[in-house]
Motif scaffolding. Structure first.
Motif, PDB file in Angstrom:
ATOM      1  N   VAL A  33       1.175  -1.305   0.080  1.00 21.26           N
ATOM      2  CA  VAL A  33      -0.058  -0.207   0.144  1.00 21.26           C
ATOM      3  C   VAL A  33       0.804   0.772   0.162  1.00 21.26           C
ATOM      4  O   VAL A  33       1.591   1.341   0.360  1.00 21.26           O
ATOM      5  N   ASN A 182       2.649  -0.703  12.769  1.00 24.81           N
ATOM      6  CA  ASN A 182       3.687  -1.093  13.575  1.00 24.81           C
ATOM      7  C   ASN A 182       3.453  -0.194  14.598  1.00 24.81           C
ATOM      8  O   ASN A 182       3.301   1.123  14.919  1.00 24.81           O
ATOM      9  N   LEU A 201       7.017  -7.306   9.932  1.00 26.88           N
ATOM     10  CA  LEU A 201       6.812  -6.155   8.982  1.00 26.88           C
ATOM     11  C   LEU A 201       7.951  -5.071   9.449  1.00 26.88           C
ATOM     12  O   LEU A 201       7.831  -4.188  10.221  1.00 26.88           O
ATOM     13  N   THR A 241       1.940   3.123   6.749  1.00 21.00           N
ATOM     14  CA  THR A 241       1.396   3.939   5.574  1.00 21.00           C
ATOM     15  C   THR A 241       0.221   4.541   5.591  1.00 21.00           C
ATOM     16  O   THR A 241      -0.190   5.499   5.319  1.00 21.00           O
ATOM     17  N   THR A 242      -1.290   4.133   6.242  1.00 25.50           N
ATOM     18  CA  THR A 242      -2.626   4.420   6.156  1.00 25.50           C
ATOM     19  C   THR A 242      -2.842   4.905   7.809  1.00 25.50           C
ATOM     20  O   THR A 242      -3.314   6.157   7.817  1.00 25.50           O
TER      21      THR A 242
HETATM   22  N1  PDD Z   1       0.082  -2.143   6.335  1.00 20.57           N
HETATM   23  N2  PDD Z   1       2.542  -3.923  10.274  1.00 20.57           N
HETATM   24  C1  PDD Z   1       1.513  -4.795   9.595  1.00 20.57           C
HETATM   25  C2  PDD Z   1       0.783  -5.861   9.726  1.00 20.57           C
HETATM   26  C3  PDD Z   1       1.582  -3.563   8.410  1.00 20.57           C
HETATM   27  O1  PDD Z   1       0.105  -4.535   7.733  1.00 20.57           O
HETATM   28  C4  PDD Z   1       2.038  -2.457   8.057  1.00 20.57           C
HETATM   29  C5  PDD Z   1       0.730  -1.507   6.900  1.00 20.57           C
HETATM   30  C6  PDD Z   1       3.022  -2.324   9.097  1.00 20.57           C
HETATM   31  C7  PDD Z   1       3.283  -0.681   8.550  1.00 20.57           C
HETATM   32  O2  PDD Z   1       4.016  -0.825   7.264  1.00 20.57           O
HETATM   33  P1  PDD Z   1       3.945   0.436   6.131  1.00 20.57           P
HETATM   34  O3  PDD Z   1       5.315   1.799   6.925  1.00 20.57           O
HETATM   35  O4  PDD Z   1       5.275   0.402   5.529  1.00 20.57           O
HETATM   36  O5  PDD Z   1       2.664   0.875   5.539  1.00 20.57           O
HETATM   37  C8  PDD Z   1       3.035  -2.594   9.619  1.00 20.57           C
HETATM   38  C9  PDD Z   1      -0.589  -2.001   5.471  1.00 20.57           C
HETATM   39  C10 PDD Z   1      -0.880  -0.346   4.995  1.00 20.57           C
HETATM   40  C11 PDD Z   1      -2.218  -2.164   5.286  1.00 20.57           C
HETATM   41  O6  PDD Z   1      -1.941  -3.602   5.418  1.00 20.57           O
HETATM   42  O7  PDD Z   1      -3.164  -1.842   4.842  1.00 20.57           O
END
Ligand code: PDD
Length: 277
Positions: A33, A182, A201, A241-242
């Motif tokens: 995403v 996170n 992640l 991200t969100t």
């Molecule tokens: N989720 N940990 C998990 C389990 C996640 O699914 C996500 C992101 C993160 C944060 O990662 P990042 O900063 O790279 O977005 C941590 C996305 C946004 C989703 O599944 O919608």
């Protein structure tokens, strides 16, 4: 709106998935995403590199380079006139008669991308959110951004049913991460977050926040912390991200610190905002 299916731009209503797409059937694939601010992708290369890495980790070669993917996405943003939103992309191991074993090498992975208009999570960022705790029952390859999200979905649903935003998962007394974000704690001015190993992640937002700490002389450590440490933290925040940088103000009815957004979390939010073009 247009969507991308295997490199072609088509209308969403015309997009089709075969009933034996391995993503649909097994969750056999990976996803990303990516945030779009002001019509531009945020940390696109990092996300696309992770997508290709996730593919490698499940033995799947994604048949695009980072720059090819970037071009495809930029074009989609233009076609859909997306200003503020997200891109969702997934790559599955392809379409092939159901068989647990991987298909022959000539079966091409299926790429799907679509965009969505989404505002920034202003209210959660300003007011903070409540969370529950939940045992981390997921598999041991959480570093892969796999389409298999059942463990995460069940955790998130539990949070929603408790009137909370997120479920903070823990394994053997160690706090790992949320269902879609996170988590970091702040104790005595130091930001602490789980190391980027197989149990979480390695969020791009997490890495961005740690970079901000490094550049601004904010002490930080990538070390494990316990449920006890969580309860005794001065401040706690989610990153993703969100969710961007979202403060946690209450854990299962118990206030975090003063129960308001803490000063260092606020500072990180401002510095993070500064990274957005
Ligand atoms: N989720 N940990 C998990 C389990 C996640 O699914 C996500 C992101 C993160 C944060 O990662 P990042 O900063 O790279 O977005 C941590 C996305 C946004 C989703 O599944 O919608």
């Amino acid at each position: 709106d247009y969507v991308i299916v295997n490199g072609e731009y088509i209308k969403r209503s015309e997009a089709k998935v075969d009933i034996e797409d391995r993503g649909y059937q097994f969750g056999d694939g990976v996803y990303e995403v990516i945030r779009v601010y002001n019509g531009k992708m945020f940390t696109a290369s990092e996300h696309l590199e992770r997508l290709i890495e996730s593919g490698k980790k499940i033995g799947m070669e994604i048949p695009y380079t980072v720059s090819e993917l970037k071009q495809l996405l930029v074009e989609l943003i233009t076609k859909n006139q997306l200003v503020l939103g997200t891109l969702y992309m997934q790559v599955t191991r392809g379409t092939s008669p159901r068989n647990h074993a991987f298909p022959a090498a000539d079966v091409r992975p299926n790429l799907v991308v679509y965009s969505k208009e989404v505002g920034r999570p202003i209210e959660n960022m300003q007011q903070g959110v409540k969370v529950i705790l939940n045992e981390d029952i997921r598999w041991l390859l959480c570093d892969i951004k796999s389409l298999n999200l059942l463990g995460n979905l069940m955790a998130k649903q539990k949070a929603v049913e408790a009137g909370c935003f997120e479920a903070i998962q823990h394994r053997d007394g160690i706090v790992t991460e949320g269902s879609l974000s996170n988590i970091s704690i702040i104790k005595d001015g130091k930001v602490i977050t789980h190391p980027a190993d197989n149990l979480i992640l390695n969020g791009i937002t997490r890495q961005k926040v740690l970079g901000i700490c490094r550049n601004n002389d904010i002490p930080f450590a990538e070390t494990t912390f316990t449920l006890e440490d969580l309860k005794n933290a001065d401040e706690i925040f989610l990153s993703g991200t969100t969710v961007e940088v979202t403060p946690i103000i209450e854990i299962e009815g118990k206030k975090v610190g003063a129960g308001t957004v803490g000063p260092l979390t606020k500072k990180l939010q401002i510095l993070f905002e500064g990274e957005i073009e």
